[in-house]
Design a protein around this motif. Structure first.
Motif, PDB file in Angstrom:
ATOM      1  N   LEU A  40       0.839  -1.207   0.000  1.00 18.68           N
ATOM      2  CA  LEU A  40       0.000   0.000   0.000  1.00 18.68           C
ATOM      3  C   LEU A  40       0.872   1.255   0.000  1.00 18.68           C
ATOM      4  O   LEU A  40       0.615   2.205  -0.741  1.00 18.68           O
ATOM      5  CB  LEU A  40      -0.913   0.011   1.222  1.00 18.68           C
ATOM      6  N   ALA A  41       1.912   1.223   0.854  1.00 17.30           N
ATOM      7  CA  ALA A  41       2.771   2.402   0.954  1.00 17.30           C
ATOM      8  C   ALA A  41       3.502   2.650  -0.360  1.00 17.30           C
ATOM      9  O   ALA A  41       3.609   3.785  -0.822  1.00 17.30           O
ATOM     10  CB  ALA A  41       3.774   2.224   2.097  1.00 17.30           C
ATOM     11  N   ALA A  42       3.982   1.566  -0.972  1.00 20.12           N
ATOM     12  CA  ALA A  42       4.754   1.738  -2.199  1.00 20.12           C
ATOM     13  C   ALA A  42       3.856   2.184  -3.357  1.00 20.12           C
ATOM     14  O   ALA A  42       4.289   2.907  -4.248  1.00 20.12           O
ATOM     15  CB  ALA A  42       5.453   0.431  -2.557  1.00 20.12           C
ATOM     16  N   ARG A  43       2.610   1.744  -3.319  1.00 20.43           N
ATOM     17  CA  ARG A  43       1.684   2.139  -4.380  1.00 20.43           C
ATOM     18  C   ARG A  43       1.481   3.652  -4.384  1.00 20.43           C
ATOM     19  O   ARG A  43       1.281   4.267  -5.406  1.00 20.43           O
ATOM     20  CB  ARG A  43       0.320   1.454  -4.185  1.00 20.43           C
ATOM     21  N   ARG A  44       1.433   4.206  -3.206  1.00 20.16           N
ATOM     22  CA  ARG A  44       1.189   5.652  -3.115  1.00 20.16           C
ATOM     23  C   ARG A  44       2.412   6.309  -2.507  1.00 20.16           C
ATOM     24  O   ARG A  44       2.319   6.993  -1.501  1.00 20.16           O
ATOM     25  CB  ARG A  44      -0.017   5.918  -2.199  1.00 20.16           C
ATOM     26  N   VAL A  45       3.555   6.031  -3.082  1.00 27.67           N
ATOM     27  CA  VAL A  45       4.778   6.494  -2.463  1.00 27.67           C
ATOM     28  C   VAL A  45       4.757   8.014  -2.306  1.00 27.67           C
ATOM     29  O   VAL A  45       4.350   8.739  -3.216  1.00 27.67           O
ATOM     30  CB  VAL A  45       6.009   5.997  -3.260  1.00 27.67           C
ATOM     31  N   ASN A  46       5.118   8.428  -1.108  1.00 27.67           N
ATOM     32  CA  ASN A  46       5.115   9.841  -0.715  1.00 27.67           C
ATOM     33  C   ASN A  46       3.737  10.478  -0.628  1.00 27.67           C
ATOM     34  O   ASN A  46       3.610  11.659  -0.346  1.00 27.67           O
ATOM     35  CB  ASN A  46       6.002  10.687  -1.638  1.00 27.67           C
ATOM     36  N   TRP A  86      -0.253  10.410   1.148  1.00 25.39           N
ATOM     37  CA  TRP A  86      -0.546  10.319   2.584  1.00 25.39           C
ATOM     38  C   TRP A  86      -0.637   8.900   3.107  1.00 25.39           C
ATOM     39  O   TRP A  86      -0.218   8.634   4.231  1.00 25.39           O
ATOM     40  CB  TRP A  86      -1.771  11.167   2.974  1.00 25.39           C
ATOM     41  N   PRO A  87      -1.125   7.907   2.303  1.00 25.36           N
ATOM     42  CA  PRO A  87      -1.117   6.545   2.889  1.00 25.36           C
ATOM     43  C   PRO A  87       0.305   6.098   3.198  1.00 25.36           C
ATOM     44  O   PRO A  87       0.562   5.476   4.225  1.00 25.36           O
ATOM     45  CB  PRO A  87      -1.719   5.680   1.777  1.00 25.36           C
ATOM     46  N   ASP A  88       1.224   6.474   2.311  1.00 27.33           N
ATOM     47  CA  ASP A  88       2.624   6.109   2.540  1.00 27.33           C
ATOM     48  C   ASP A  88       3.132   6.766   3.823  1.00 27.33           C
ATOM     49  O   ASP A  88       3.758   6.121   4.669  1.00 27.33           O
ATOM     50  CB  ASP A  88       3.450   6.561   1.332  1.00 27.33           C
ATOM     51  N   THR A 122       5.073   6.158   9.039  1.00 29.72           N
ATOM     52  CA  THR A 122       5.185   6.695  10.398  1.00 29.72           C
ATOM     53  C   THR A 122       4.756   5.650  11.416  1.00 29.72           C
ATOM     54  O   THR A 122       5.413   5.427  12.427  1.00 29.72           O
ATOM     55  CB  THR A 122       4.300   7.942  10.553  1.00 29.72           C
ATOM     56  N   LEU A 123       3.639   5.003  11.101  1.00 25.78           N
ATOM     57  CA  LEU A 123       3.140   3.954  11.982  1.00 25.78           C
ATOM     58  C   LEU A 123       4.209   2.883  12.161  1.00 25.78           C
ATOM     59  O   LEU A 123       4.472   2.420  13.268  1.00 25.78           O
ATOM     60  CB  LEU A 123       1.890   3.344  11.346  1.00 25.78           C
TER      61      LEU A 123
END
Lengths: 325, 529, 277, 540
Positions: free
Chosen positions: A123-129, A131-133, A138-139
């Motif tokens: 998920l993070a890599a899909r939306r790199v930089n 807000w989900p990333d 951070t989490l």
């Protein structure tokens, strides 16, 4: 057959180091102040010199260090882990009794960390930089930075005491006499909090690695080629990116088997789980040399086995690598 | 007499007493399971081999001693129904209970008593080996009579009081011909008690079920007792609050939680029922050190410690200033009015100056290393408090943390300490475990013996005389003399007197009604609906 | 410089840097703000934060000022982290560089040793070391360093392994350069960035390891480390949870800061990753 | 427009912070069906980005088509939705990539990867798809299509992989095929087959091909029409014959002038009898250690012997795996030969101990292939050049002075000595590498593919420099290359290596004019555009 021979070869290659490791620890522990009889007297609340001498003779502590080391190694060669001073049982039996909870805890934590780390990393890599990333990363960092005992104790307070959703500790409902599926569910029920607690830091690591690996793979030629084929984004992701990005994740499992066992010391002690980690801690405190060395032996074997499985898995995932090559 | 005075916690005592009055009308209810919190695990669960509260709290439900204490603290029959001593104190005859059977069905006889005394108490039992040092033989004229023969006079009250702890009987037929320490019955007790051993899962729990053939017909009330091992104290509190555990004996919960739970109507937090197990927090001096050789320095240290402040603020009132080696909860031996060391920092400084330890560079007189025993939260707090209290009088303290084995070795074998602090546990009679802290001549390596480099012929003589003095009054006087002497010299200072605290579910009945209740048989314990 | 600018480009590493600076500032000004011994008895134990203006973070179970311990603890925890990390990284680099550069038998032996250390759970080894050598601050720090070297060693080895056949190293070899100079002058400077980035992980783990030791009551009680404060707070965690929560947050913030800085360094020193975003 | 593809005034924007604002500026191209349009340019000219723009696969949101249109079969691809674009990719437009190894997913069987195209774009059943895959593999003439379909990419040879890629690109018979440097990573002989295959398939299906390359030989081999790109613009476009032989734009002229000619003019020099380097029976064997597999031995170099005279350049040519690089590495003792001797000025380098070798290192120096990898990124250019002499005891001042001199010699400004390698261009770096080797005043210079990573125009400059230096300094050079054009340009003699052995050895002109060995003949035949002789042009 080739496979079994390979397994045997791998094990054989690790044996000398293992022996040296055990001997080293044995010698190291000789420098520890006090022996198992001192620990025993502390536990019993007293005793006199006659009793102490009697016990030392009983546990073979009256022999010299080289004699005991030689005896220990000779036993080890015959695959005899010796006798536990604390438990009055053969070390092998003691460890076998404690192995299941630790294995369960490690396996479930690893699965959780791996699965959740993978999903979040993707998920993070899909939306790199995006807000989900940012949120996920951070989490991840916060998970990574939280001392596990703190999280465990707070988990008990919130989920066991305040909400009463989960048991505060232990490895199953005592004396309930459950069997079969009911028993498994009961144990699973008790392992939820410990699993999450232990998994947290590893989850953070897996998440980070997965994110990086995804970014790495997303940039590779074959992903471009897959897109040029007109494949849908999902298919590109699942069939081409994911499998390749999993490779470093799989490698990590092997590297962390040992660390995880160390982490279970604290978690098992917080959740009163009868596992190997706590046993190791107790045997250090109780100077139960045989048990401690036995645990080291078993954990080394465990790590070797995990790495072996990881190799097989890797070979399965990556046809370029052959497990036997 | 003992039960009357002992509750330091007046509030809790009243809270406990009031329902008690109502309870008198309640009908004991049969059945149910009580789950008990255990903070640590023992290697051997056999009271004949190990004298430890951690053993009794489990094993005493399955195994029984010859005598037990009643609610007033007097020895009463258990497996022995009557006893009689020769005037010279050399022979003691015990009449044994008839019709008692071991859990495996074999009858209990005087042969079991003889075997246990000679093979276990005398050879393996901690404190028992010292107590029974002069035991010559146990004669068994008939299956229900055991005659203990000593080569030196043994005071009857010492024997009876000691035997409450050191008098557990094991079945001869199970142990004979085996390696006693390795016998599987040590972790699966076979006894005569109200509960029968069922299961022991290491690191998890022990289960014992009601013994339907118990000699005391109608008892016990409970169907089952479960002991759960919960090493983390905070987690143990959580388990109690979650209702998974009904009883936590021997101060096993965090002090802060016990303080909190005593305001919680679901629990009774009290020292009641632990009067027989008084514990003192010690300050142990290594008198081999130049500075502690001088009694004025030792006294100065005592004066520098504000025990009352500590008890009130750090122990939540679960403790009070100690007055000597014999705790005030032992009226048979306790004599009030002994010399005391009140908190007086200026006096402490004056004493130190007089002894020649003036403040040097940075206001430092000398530095000491303090070894706190690794058991008990209060010890850690007390060690920190000592550190904080000695710093202002010019004695910086370095706390050296060791685990149990390391602590015992450093203090009691290698004498590698300046100050040490731990617990002294009083066991009903000063001769059992108290005087060994002062008697010289213990070989190095014996824990809780005089390893302080301090020796006094006079005290040694007093200790020996008192141990074989048959007349109770004269014995008490000798101990008073002993107390005065060791308080003046303070090789070890028994700074704080405390009793163990039990946290009990308010639903339990008939609990903590004898001076060593957590270590007793619990056959009359029951659960209110 | 370019790397530094890249570092400052995204907010997370900057936040990490700011947090880390704050922690360092706390450590530096501890003596100014709290000149008294942080372990001295300051007042009644277990005063809640905010109830007594003298102790704005309250007091712990031994009546010590928590705020003072947090400030002084920053010093100790950072010191433990930095020194243990330095030990681990130095050992790791030495072993990894030798193994990676020479390969063959040397590599096999060194890697076998490294593997052996890795099969042994590091926390258990740490427990053994502390049990054997005592729990004063020096032993604890050195022990943490001593159990943390295998990962940096493997990392260094992998880097050296990939660098030693890089053309610029071969070029130096053809110039007749000796091994030591090759390793120190040519290979290590290029192998270091990922190792330095990894140092942030080691440091975070070191701080966490010390706190876990303290939780088990095995850390040095004579210094005001955050781990110790958590350890003393363990018993009052149910009621006075703030005693362990405050140092817990301090650890969290520090580890977070170190990790963020490490990640920022990684992105800055590894521009390839940056380009694609 | 009857054209298949028509790009109109396309501009592609680069993200802020890049070295320029646009990657493509006003690019217009036309491609008719059944035509091969070669898009030629050096690296950074924007040719690959043009392909990406057509495919709708521009990297990221910051690189986007700012204006213009890409008309394909009458539709403007820039205006299509992602879903519509997806339906075109793979089905109507196929693409093949430069490096088939990385363009194929390493963990999936080749057949599956081809099948995916069918799966995505057609409603064929599994069995139909499998059948089609086999037919496709048959069509691209992969031996044993059934097992090739089951194989993973690494189990195929480079040529087979590229054939599989072509099969994948042509699976749905697209109207347009984009081939992005499809033969650059391949050996010449393989390249020849692949080019033939593309041409043949293009003819039989009537496909329009946009063929991206930097190699004018390849252009000459395959192009119908040519478009030349420079800095994101198309500078010249026209029929192949015209652009190749009568280029009009100065840039095109410069590029074509830089292409080495095959027509070698021998210098006709005589060399003294005693060679400076005599290699005899050099052998190197690799042992692949597998835990289980029986130890395999690979004879990388077998019994190689040759002489090198003072001032002479010996070209060692061969395809990858022929052992030519192993020879080079043995010569500088980066590899220890298993047998044979290498005598330099009377000293057998093969027999020296490590310590002795270090002292004698100056005798043989090497110039490496990759100008990016062969310089330590953390040392200044001056240090890099001065490093060698300083290692051998030359004082720092003197070494620096010598370095400055060498900088001038290789055509660099000594003022740049304090800069770090990444501040130089590829060609400049290769000059630094050369200066570095020369700083040692070597007896023999080994150049391992020193120009193959460079663009044509830079390559020409570096070759010119080498030739120049050789003549001025009487350098003795062993020149390793895979590029026969380059070898022809520079070398006095040529040794052709194949499977670890020198199969043919002789003066360059002789070898090119009348190859004796079969392999040499095959090699010569495979040179792309061998029939085309670049016109003699004055670089504008």
């Amino acid at each position: 057959m080739k496979f079994l021979a390979y397994a045997a070869r791998r094990l054989a290659a690790s044996l000398p180091t293992l022996l040296i490791l055990l001997a080293g620890l044995f010698v190291l522990l000789q420098f520890a102040p006090g022996d198992t009889v001192d620990a025993l007297m502390a536990q019993a609340g007293g005793g006199d010199a006659v009793m102490a001498a009697e016990l030392r003779r009983f546990y073979g502590l009256d022999l010299s260090v080289p004699e005991r080391l030689a005896a220990y190694l000779w036993r080890l060669v015959r695959l005899d882990l010796g006798f536990s001073a604390i438990y009055n049982k053969p070390v092998a039996t003691v460890i076998l009794e404690r192995l299941t909870p630790t294995l369960l805890l490690m396996a479930s934590s690893l699965s959780l960390a791996f699965a959740a780390g993978m999903v979040l990393g993707v998920l993070a890599a899909r939306r790199v930089n995006g807000w989900p990333d940012t949120v996920i990363s951070t989490l991840g960092l916060i998970f990574y930075a939280t001392p596990s005992f703190w999280f465990g104790l707070m988990g008990i307070v919130v989920f066991a005491v305040k909400l009463a959703w989960l048991p505060p500790g232990g490895y199953g409902t005592v004396g309930a006499g459950y069997a079969g599926l009911r028993l498994m569910l009961d144990i699973a029920w008790h392992l939820i909090l410990p699993t999450v607690t232990l998994a947290l830091i590893f989850l953070a690591i897996y998440l980070r690695i997965m994110r990086a690996a995804m970014l790495e793979v997303l940039n590779l030629d074959f992903v471009r080629a897959a897109r040029a084929k007109g494949l849908s984004e999902t298919r590109v992701l699942v069939r081409h990116v994911l499998r390749n990005a999993l490779l470093p994740m799989v490698t990590l499992i092997g590297l962390q088997a040992g660390t995880m066992l160390g982490g279970s010391v604290v978690v098992e002690s917080v959740f009163s789980l009868p596992g190997l980690g706590r046993l190791a801690y107790e045997s250090v405190v109780q100077r139960d040399l045989n048990t401690l060395l036995g645990i080291v032996f078993v954990s080394a074997i465990l790590v070797i086995v995990v790495n072996f499985v990881v190799d097989l898995l890797y070979a399965k995932l990556d046809p370029r690598i052959t497990a036997t090559g | 007499m003992q039960i009357g005075r002992r509750d330091l916690l007046a509030g809790a005592a009243v809270a406990a007493a009031l329902p008690g009055a109502l309870r008198a009308q309640e009908q004991p209810r049969r059945g149910g399971t009580v789950t008990v919190h255990m903070g640590s695990e023992q290697r051997i669960l056999n009271g004949s081999l190990r004298a430890s509260t951690g053993v009794y709290v489990v094993a005493a439900k399955m195994q029984e001693p010859l005598v037990e204490l009643d609610g007033e603290g007097r020895p009463v029959p258990m497996l022995a129904v009557a006893w009689q001593s020769a005037p010279d104190g050399l022979t003691h005859t015990f009449r044994l209970r008839q019709g008692v059977r071991w859990h495996d069905g074999k009858p209990f006889t005087s042969a079991d008593v003889q075997y246990t005394a000679m093979e276990m108490w005398k050879k393996h039992l901690n404190y028992g080996t010292a107590l029974q040092l002069y035991l010559q033989a146990v004669d068994t004229p008939d299956p229900h009579t055991a005659v203990f023969r000593y080569s030196r006079p043994m005071p009857q009250d010492l024997l009876l009081r000691a035997m409450v702890d050191l008098g557990y009987i094991s079945p001869k037929h199970v142990f004979e011909g085996t390696n006693v320490l390795e016998n599987p019955a040590n972790t699966a007790p076979v006894g005569t008690g109200p509960f029968r051993f069922v299961q022991y899962e290491r690191g998890q729990f022990i289960i014992a079920d009601r013994n339907p053939d118990y000699w005391n017909a109608g008892y016990p009330y409970l169907d089952r007792i479960v002991w759960r091992f919960i090493t983390d104290k905070a987690a143990a509190t959580a388990a109690m609050e979650a209702g998974q555990v009904q009883l936590s004996p021997y101060s096993s919960l965090p002090l802060a939680d016990m303080d909190r739970l005593r305001k919680d109507p679901r629990f009774i937090v009290s020292t009641r029922g632990n009067e027989g197990n008084a514990v003192t927090n010690t300050v142990e001096f290594n008198c081999r050190r130049d500075f502690f050789k001088d009694v004025r320095v030792r006294r100065a240290i005592c004066h520098a410690l504000d025990v009352d402040f500590f008890c009130e603020n750090f122990l939540y009132g679960f403790g009070k200033r100690g007055t000597g080696p014999i705790p005030s909860s032992s009226p048979d031996f306790y004599t009030p009015g002994m010399p005391q060391y009140e908190f007086d920092r200026r006096k402490a400084e004056r004493l130190l100056d007089e002894a020649g330890f003036r403040r040097g560079a940075g206001g430092v007189r000398f530095r000491v290393r303090l070894l706190p025993a690794p058991w008990g939260e209060d010890i850690a707090l007390w060690a920190t408090f000592i550190q904080q209290s000695l710093q202002p009088i010019g004695i910086p303290v370095e706390i050296v943390r060791r685990d149990a084995a390391g602590f015992l070795t450093a203090v009691y074998r290698d004498h590698d300490f300046d100050l040490a602090t731990g617990w002294h546990q009083y066991r009903n009679d000063p001769a059992v475990s108290t005087t060994v802290w002062y008697r010289s001549g213990s070989p190095p390596g014996s824990p809780w013996t005089n390893q302080f480099g301090w020796q006094s012929d006079e005290v040694d003589r007093l200790i020996d005389d008192a141990a074989s003095e048959l007349d109770p009054a004269r014995r008490k006087a000798k101990y008073a003399e002993f107390t005065r002497k060791v308080l003046e010299e303070v090789p070890v200072w028994m700074a704080i007197e405390r009793q163990f605290i039990s946290v009990t579910s308010a639903r339990l009945r008939n609990h903590h009604n004898t001076p060593r209740w957590p270590s007793s048989h619990w056959s009359d314990l029951w659960i209110a609906s | 410089m370019a790397a530094f600018r890249r570092y400052l480009r995204s907010p997370a590493p900057v936040l990490g840097l700011v947090l880390l600076m704050a922690v360092i500032a706390m450590a530096l000004c501890a003596d100014l703000v709290f000149p008294r011994d942080p372990l001295a008895l300051a007042g009644r134990p277990l005063q809640w934060p905010g109830t007594n203006p003298r102790f704005w973070l309250g007091t712990d179970g031994s009546g010590r000022d928590i705020a003072a311990q947090i400030f002084h603890g920053a010093r100790v925890s950072l010191l433990i982290g930095v020194v243990a990390t330095a030990i681990a990284i130095a050992l790791g680099i030495a072993i990894g560089a030798v193994a990676g550069f020479y390969g063959g038998g040397v590599d096999t032996v060194l890697m076998r040793v490294t593997e052996a250390f890795q099969t042994l759970p590091n926390f258990i080894l740490l427990l053994v070391l502390v049990a054997v050598f005592g729990s004063d601050i020096v032993t604890v720090t050195v022990s943490i360093g001593a159990v943390s070297w295998p990962a940096p060693a493997r990392l260094t080895r992998a880097e050296v392994l990939s660098l030693r056949n890089r053309e610029f190293v071969l070029a130096c070899r053809t110039l007749g350069m000796g091994d030591l100079r090759l390793i120190l002058g040519e290979i290590l400077p290029n192998a270091l960035p990922p190792v330095i980035v990894y140092a942030s992980v080691v440091m975070a783990v070191a701080i966490l390891l010390e706190s876990a030791l303290a939780f088990l009551g095995l850390s040095d009680p004579n210094v005001a480390s955050w781990g110790n404060l958590i350890g003393t707070g363990r018993t009052v965690i149910r009621s006075e949870w703030y005693v362990s929560a405050i140092p817990g947050v301090a650890i969290l913030v520090t580890v977070l800061a170190v990790s963020l800085v490490g990640q920022g360094l990684n992105d800055a020193l590894n521009p390839r990753l940056k380009e694609r975003t | 427009m009857s054209g298949l593809l028509s790009i109109r005034d396309l501009s592609v924007r680069l993200p802020r912070g890049a070295d320029r604002s646009h990657a493509l500026i006003g690019v217009s191209l036309d491609l008719a069906p059944n035509e091969i349009l070669c898009l030629v340019g050096e690296s950074g000219s924007g040719k690959s980005l043009t392909a990406a723009a057509i495919m709708g696969l521009l990297p990221g949101p910051q690189v986007f088509a700012e204006k213009g249109a890409i008309l394909f079969e009458g539709r403007d691809l820039l205006r299509l939705s992602e879903a519509e674009m997806r339906a075109i990719r793979g089905a109507r437009i196929g693409m093949i990539f430069q490096e088939p190894m990385t363009a194929l997913n390493p963990v999936l069987p080749v057949g599956r990867q081809i099948e995916e195209v069918l799966e995505e774009h057609t409603a064929m059943t599994r069995a139909e798809r499998v059948g089609r895959v086999l037919a496709l593999l048959e069509e691209v003439r992969i031996p044993d299509p059934a097992s090739a379909a089951r194989a993973h990419p690494h189990e195929l040879s480079g040529g087979q992989r590229q054939r599989a890629m072509i099969a994948m690109a042509l699976a749905l018979n697209p109207r347009l095929l984009i081939a992005d440097e499809p033969t650059t990573a391949l050996d010449v002989t393989t390249q020849k087959h692949i080019l033939g295959l593309i041409r043949e398939l293009q003819r039989s299906h009537g496909t329009g091909v946009l063929f991206i390359t930097h190699d004018f030989g390849v252009v000459a081999e395959i192009a119908d029409r040519v478009a030349v790109m420079q800095h994101g613009r198309v500078v010249e476009q026209g029929a192949a014959e015209q652009v190749l032989n009568r280029p009009s734009h100065p840039y095109t002229r410069a590029l074509i002038a830089a292409v080495p000619t095959l027509a070698h003019s021998p210098r006709g020099r005589d060399f003294p009898c005693a060679p400076v380097l005599a290699v005899r029976n050099l052998s190197k064997t690799y042992r692949a250690a597998g835990l289980f597999a029986r130890r395999r031995t690979v004879h990388a170099v077998k019994d190689v012997s040759f002489d090198l005279h003072r001032g002479e350049t010996l070209g060692i040519v061969g395809e990858s795996g022929s052992g030519k690089s192993t020879v080079a590495r043995c010569l500088v003792r980066l590899l220890d030969p298993d047998g044979g001797s290498m005598v330099v000025d009377g000293l057998d380098m093969a027999a020296l101990s490590r310590a002795r070798l270090r002292r004698e290192a100056r005798r043989v120096q090497m110039v490496f292939q990759d100008p990016f990898a062969s310089l330590n990124p953390r040392r200044t250019a001056g240090d890099l050049v001065a490093q060698g002499p300083m290692l051998h005891g030359v004082p720092r001042e003197e070494a620096q002075a010598r370095a400055a001199e060498l900088f001038r010699l290789v055509g660099l400004d000594p003022a740049a000595m304090s800069r770090l390698p990444h501040e130089f261009s590829g060609g400049q770096r290769q000059r630094i590498g050369l200066a570095r080797a020369l700083a040692m005043r070597p007896t023999v210079l080994v150049a391992d593919e020193p120009v193959s990573a460079l663009d044509v125009s830079v390559q020409a400059q570096v070759l010119r420099l080498l030739r120049d230096l050789r003549d001025r300094l009487s350098l003795s050079i062993v020149f390793i290359t895979h590029d026969l054009r380059v070898a022809a340009e520079l070398c006095d003699r040529i040794a052709v290596m194949h499977e670890g052995e020198i199969v043919e050895h002789g003066p360059t002109a002789e070898v090119f004019a009348a190859p004796r060995h079969d392999y040499t003949r095959t090699l010569m035949d495979s040179i792309p555009g061998r029939t085309w002789t670049p016109p003699a042009l004055e670089p504008a």
